[in-house]
Design a protein around this motif. Structure first.
Motif, short mmCIF file in Angstrom:
data_model
loop_
_atom_site.label_atom_id
_atom_site.label_comp_id
_atom_site.label_asym_id
_atom_site.label_seq_id
_atom_site.Cartn_x
_atom_site.Cartn_y
_atom_site.Cartn_z
N GLY A 147 0.82 -1.21 0.00
CA GLY A 147 0.00 0.00 0.00
C GLY A 147 0.85 1.26 0.00
O GLY A 147 2.03 1.23 0.37
N ARG A 148 0.23 2.37 -0.43
CA ARG A 148 0.88 3.67 -0.44
C ARG A 148 0.08 4.66 0.40
O ARG A 148 -1.13 4.82 0.19
N PHE A 149 0.75 5.29 1.35
CA PHE A 149 0.12 6.23 2.26
C PHE A 149 0.74 7.61 2.07
O PHE A 149 1.90 7.74 1.67
N THR A 150 -0.04 8.64 2.37
CA THR A 150 0.43 10.02 2.25
C THR A 150 0.47 10.65 3.63
O THR A 150 -0.52 10.61 4.37
N THR A 151 1.60 11.24 3.99
CA THR A 151 1.75 11.82 5.31
C THR A 151 0.84 13.05 5.47
O THR A 151 0.55 13.77 4.52
N ASP A 152 0.40 13.28 6.71
CA ASP A 152 -0.47 14.41 7.00
C ASP A 152 0.33 15.70 7.15
O ASP A 152 1.54 15.74 6.87
N ALA A 153 -0.32 16.76 7.60
CA ALA A 153 0.33 18.07 7.71
C ALA A 153 1.50 18.07 8.67
O ALA A 153 2.40 18.92 8.57
N GLU A 154 1.54 17.12 9.59
CA GLU A 154 2.64 17.01 10.55
C GLU A 154 3.66 15.95 10.14
O GLU A 154 4.52 15.57 10.93
N GLY A 155 3.54 15.46 8.89
CA GLY A 155 4.48 14.46 8.39
C GLY A 155 4.25 13.06 8.92
O GLY A 155 5.09 12.18 8.77
N ARG A 156 3.08 12.82 9.52
CA ARG A 156 2.81 11.53 10.17
C ARG A 156 2.09 10.56 9.24
O ARG A 156 1.35 10.96 8.35
N PHE A 157 2.33 9.28 9.47
CA PHE A 157 1.61 8.22 8.77
C PHE A 157 1.30 7.11 9.77
O PHE A 157 1.99 6.96 10.79
N HIS A 158 0.26 6.36 9.49
CA HIS A 158 -0.05 5.20 10.33
C HIS A 158 -0.94 4.25 9.53
O HIS A 158 -1.74 4.68 8.70
N PHE A 159 -0.76 2.96 9.76
CA PHE A 159 -1.57 1.96 9.06
C PHE A 159 -1.57 0.67 9.87
O PHE A 159 -0.82 0.51 10.85
N HIS A 160 -2.42 -0.25 9.45
CA HIS A 160 -2.53 -1.56 10.11
C HIS A 160 -2.10 -2.66 9.16
O HIS A 160 -2.22 -2.54 7.94
N SER A 161 -1.62 -3.74 9.74
CA SER A 161 -1.21 -4.90 8.96
C SER A 161 -1.20 -6.12 9.89
O SER A 161 -1.86 -6.12 10.94
N VAL A 162 -0.46 -7.12 9.49
CA VAL A 162 -0.18 -8.27 10.35
C VAL A 162 1.33 -8.39 10.43
O VAL A 162 2.05 -8.01 9.50
N ARG A 163 1.81 -8.91 11.54
CA ARG A 163 3.26 -9.00 11.70
C ARG A 163 3.85 -9.96 10.67
O ARG A 163 3.40 -11.10 10.54
N PRO A 164 4.87 -9.52 9.91
CA PRO A 164 5.48 -10.40 8.91
C PRO A 164 6.36 -11.45 9.56
O PRO A 164 6.83 -11.28 10.70
N ALA A 165 6.58 -12.52 8.84
CA ALA A 165 7.51 -13.55 9.29
C ALA A 165 8.79 -13.44 8.47
O ALA A 165 8.80 -12.93 7.36
N GLY A 166 9.87 -13.94 9.05
CA GLY A 166 11.07 -14.11 8.25
C GLY A 166 10.82 -15.17 7.21
O GLY A 166 9.87 -15.96 7.32
N TYR A 167 11.63 -15.19 6.20
CA TYR A 167 11.38 -16.14 5.10
C TYR A 167 12.68 -16.48 4.39
O TYR A 167 13.64 -15.69 4.42
N PRO A 168 12.71 -17.62 3.73
CA PRO A 168 13.89 -17.94 2.93
C PRO A 168 13.84 -17.22 1.59
O PRO A 168 12.77 -17.11 0.98
N VAL A 169 14.98 -16.71 1.14
CA VAL A 169 15.04 -16.21 -0.22
C VAL A 169 14.78 -17.40 -1.15
O VAL A 169 14.99 -18.56 -0.76
N PRO A 170 14.29 -17.16 -2.36
CA PRO A 170 14.01 -18.29 -3.26
C PRO A 170 15.25 -19.16 -3.47
O PRO A 170 16.33 -18.66 -3.77
N THR A 171 15.08 -20.45 -3.29
CA THR A 171 16.20 -21.38 -3.42
C THR A 171 15.99 -22.41 -4.52
O THR A 171 16.74 -23.38 -4.61
N ASP A 172 14.96 -22.19 -5.35
CA ASP A 172 14.67 -23.16 -6.41
C ASP A 172 15.41 -22.84 -7.70
O ASP A 172 15.20 -23.51 -8.71
#
Length: 288
Positions: free
Chosen positions: A173-198
């Motif tokens: 997603g792309r967010f635009t900062t407000d007049a005070e330069g702030r941004f905030h959004f919701h998501s889910v915590r990402p997991a670590g992952y292996p780089v592609p090994t195939d």
């Protein structure tokens, strides 16, 4: 006569042939590259069989690149080249770069979102994560109207283009900062992952007995006209692979505090960014 008589003699002829290159920067880069390659071949006494293997690897990383991944970018990542370029071109007065490698999974034109929206659009299960921060300029003043482009892997370690269970552009997603330069959004915590090994990069990692697992992180690309585009990542402070990232992308200032709520049912990340003056120039997307 300009005819090679020994391994050492070839370099001079090659450099002389390039001297007519009109572009001075191209001439400088190719001159240095050619000198280093010739020195490398002679230093390791590269055999004909090894040379053939090297050419096959270069061909293979090109053939393995497509809509789902960019093996060429991955090769630059696991050799540490991408991180060297990021650090070299984004030093700050503190001596450590807040930038990081782009990685092979950025996509242009992700959905424009309102502040506070969630980028988890596929009913993606996982620990809820609230992210917030402020974008400032080189003088420390808030930057209103900056674009904060974010993308991440899912809680099972897959980007949406790798996972049929996720809808298109999930966890982007792309967010635009407000007049005070702030941004905030919701998501889910990402997991670590292996780089592609195939592909060929996986073959190389296994031959070197290196693990492929990147620490959990969020990607950010922060931009506004009149400022240099900041490409970076923020890593989870509790990940066991912080010191062994196969792409060498972790620096101390990029480790964020993924704070767990007292009830353990959600987490927060507060992280600020600073833009430097310069040209707003975006990279080419590694994948469509």
């Amino acid at each position: 006569m300009n005819i090679a008589t020994s391994p050492d003699s070839v370099l001079g002829f090659a450099l002389e042939a390039m001297e007519r290159t009109p572009d001075p920067r191209l001439r400088t880069v190719m001159n240095a590259l050619t000198r280093h390659l010739h020195a490398f071949v002679q230093e390791v006494k590269l055999t004909e069989g090894e040379f053939e293997q090297a050419l096959e690897f270069i061909v293979a990383i090109g053939q393995a690149t497509g809509e789902k991944k960019n093996e060429v970018v991955l090769a630059a990542d696991i050799l540490g080249i991408s991180t060297v370029v990021a650090l070299q071109n984004n030093q700050d007065p503190h001596g450590e770069s807040p930038a990081a490698l782009l990685g092979p999974f950025w996509r242009a034109n992700s959905p424009a979102c309102a502040l506070g929206d969630s980028i988890a659009r596929s009913g993606t299960p996982g620990l809820p994560l609230a992210v917030a921060g402020t974008v400032r300029d080189a003088t420390g003043q808030p930057v209103a109207g900056a674009t904060v482009d974010v993308w991440q892997a899912s809680p099972i370690g897959l980007y949406e283009n790798q996972d049929p269970a996720q809808e298109d552009m999930n966890l982007r997603g792309r967010f635009t900062t407000d007049a005070e330069g702030r941004f905030h959004f919701h998501s889910v915590r990402p997991a670590g992952y292996p780089v592609p090994t195939d592909g060929p990069c996986g073959v190389l990692l296994r031959a070197q007995q290196r693990h492929p697992n990147r620490p959990a992180h969020l990607h950010f690309m922060v931009s506004k006209p009149g400022h240099k585009v900041l490409i970076t990542q923020v890593f989870a402070d509790d990940d066991q692979n912080l010191e062994s990232d196969p792409t060498f992308g972790v620096t101390r200032r990029l480790i964020g505090c993924f704070a767990l709520a007292p009830d353990g049912k959600s987490a927060t990340l507060q992280y600020d960014f600073q833009l430097e003056p310069g040209e707003m120039k975006f990279p080419r997307p590694p994948i469509p």
